[in-house]
Scaffold this motif. Structure first.
Motif, PDB file in Angstrom:
ATOM      1  N   GLU A  60       4.633   7.565  -5.162  1.00  0.00           N
ATOM      2  CA  GLU A  60       5.387   7.222  -3.959  1.00  0.00           C
ATOM      3  C   GLU A  60       5.699   5.733  -3.860  1.00  0.00           C
ATOM      4  N   ALA A  61       5.318   4.966  -4.877  1.00  0.00           N
ATOM      5  CA  ALA A  61       5.551   3.520  -4.845  1.00  0.00           C
ATOM      6  C   ALA A  61       7.019   3.200  -5.120  1.00  0.00           C
ATOM      7  N   GLY A  99       0.805  -1.206   0.000  1.00  0.00           N
ATOM      8  CA  GLY A  99       0.000   0.000   0.000  1.00  0.00           C
ATOM      9  C   GLY A  99       0.842   1.262   0.000  1.00  0.00           C
ATOM     10  N   PHE A 100       0.391   2.258  -0.789  1.00  0.00           N
ATOM     11  CA  PHE A 100       1.065   3.553  -0.872  1.00  0.00           C
ATOM     12  C   PHE A 100       0.009   4.653  -0.898  1.00  0.00           C
ATOM     13  N   ARG A 101       0.454   5.874  -0.651  1.00  0.00           N
ATOM     14  CA  ARG A 101      -0.475   6.998  -0.777  1.00  0.00           C
ATOM     15  C   ARG A 101      -0.803   7.264  -2.237  1.00  0.00           C
ATOM     16  N   SER A 102       0.197   7.133  -3.105  1.00  0.00           N
ATOM     17  CA  SER A 102      -0.007   7.367  -4.539  1.00  0.00           C
ATOM     18  C   SER A 102       0.989   6.540  -5.327  1.00  0.00           C
ATOM     19  N   ASP A 147      -5.156   7.335  -3.604  1.00  0.00           N
ATOM     20  CA  ASP A 147      -5.766   8.153  -4.650  1.00  0.00           C
ATOM     21  C   ASP A 147      -6.132   7.353  -5.901  1.00  0.00           C
ATOM     22  N   GLY A 148      -5.879   6.054  -5.894  1.00  0.00           N
ATOM     23  CA  GLY A 148      -6.244   5.222  -7.023  1.00  0.00           C
ATOM     24  C   GLY A 148      -5.340   5.341  -8.232  1.00  0.00           C
ATOM     25  N   SER A 149      -4.178   5.981  -8.075  1.00  0.00           N
ATOM     26  CA  SER A 149      -3.283   6.184  -9.213  1.00  0.00           C
ATOM     27  C   SER A 149      -2.479   4.942  -9.564  1.00  0.00           C
ATOM     28  N   LEU A 150      -2.493   3.941  -8.705  1.00  0.00           N
ATOM     29  CA  LEU A 150      -1.807   2.676  -8.974  1.00  0.00           C
ATOM     30  C   LEU A 150      -2.559   1.560  -8.274  1.00  0.00           C
TER      31      LEU A 150
END
Length: 245
Positions: A139-140, A133-136, A159-162
């Protein structure tokens, strides 16, 4: 615990404020994934505890998140810098006690010890599931490294970006056939994973602010069913059945 001098071989930025550091030195005191080291930084009174990402003969890999002046200076030290290191600290994950259907769950910089854990689980002939899990997506980090081990990397971002939108618990709810987790990440994530009704067992690695790192100051205690326990000495890995929130 072993005190020795390590030399910084290289540092590279992974994503945002997260860096990978590779140190050369005596790793004989490291016995299990999930243990940590305590680094002495030039001009700083307190050492910095850092989870071990991976280790081998004469080489130690750490993932470090810039969280203050000390870590900002640490990740920018030139190659060849020598650091006084306390290694082999804490109790790591117990692979012998993990269930066959175990799943690895990590959040943010808590992903670090899961890499070394995954490598050693694979050495036993088992192939664990993995959720990060990441914030975005920006940031992965370490996705390619886990994939190179042959693992399917499932991700969740706030944010669902990944990957899936949401948290690791949202991904876990959609996965069949697992009841045992090995997890490391922020306390809120650990608590949410611990609360999932289907989870009947597991090992949870806690993050905590530490002064000494080896049990002398009792500054990183948590409440368990066995009473107060020190994250640095009795943990950082605790079994699900012992944890109290």
């Amino acid at each position: 615990m072993k005190e020795s001098v390590f030399a910084l071989r290289r540092a590279r930025r992974l994503a945002g404020g997260v860096w990978e550091l590779v140190l050369a030195g005596d790793t004989s005191a490291v016995t299990a994934p999930g243990q940590f080291v305590n680094l002495e930084l030039p001009g700083k009174f307190l050492r910095r505890p850092i989870s071990i990402c991976d280790w081998g003969a004469g080489e130690l890999t750490l993932l470090v998140k810039e969280a203050g002046e000390g870590t900002r200076e640490l990740v920018r030290l030139p190659a060849g810098t020598e650091l006084n290191v306390l290694s082999g600290l804490g109790n790591g994950f117990d692979i012998a006690r993990m269930a066959e259907d175990a799943i690895l769950v990590g959040g943010g910089i808590g992903i670090a010890p899961l890499y070394g854990l995954a490598k050693r689980v694979l050495e036993t002939g088992r192939k664990p599931a993995l959720v990060l899990g990441f914030r975005s997506g920006a940031e992965a980090f370490y996705l390619e490294e886990f994939a190179a081990l042959g693992l399917e990397v499932r991700t969740a971002t706030e944010d669902g970006s990944l990957g899936a939108r949401g948290f690791v618990t949202d991904v876990l709810k959609g996965l069949p056939d697992f009841r045992y987790v090995l997890a490391c990440g922020p306390t809120a994530m650990l608590k949410a994973v611990h609360a999932l009704p289907r989870i009947t067992g597991g090992q949870f690695s806690f993050e905590a602010r530490m002064a000494c790192g080896f049990g002398a100051c009792v500054g990183c205690t948590i409440q368990t069913k066995k009473g107060l326990r020190r994250v640095c000495k009795d943990g950082p890995v605790f079994h699900k059945e012992d944890i109290l929130w």
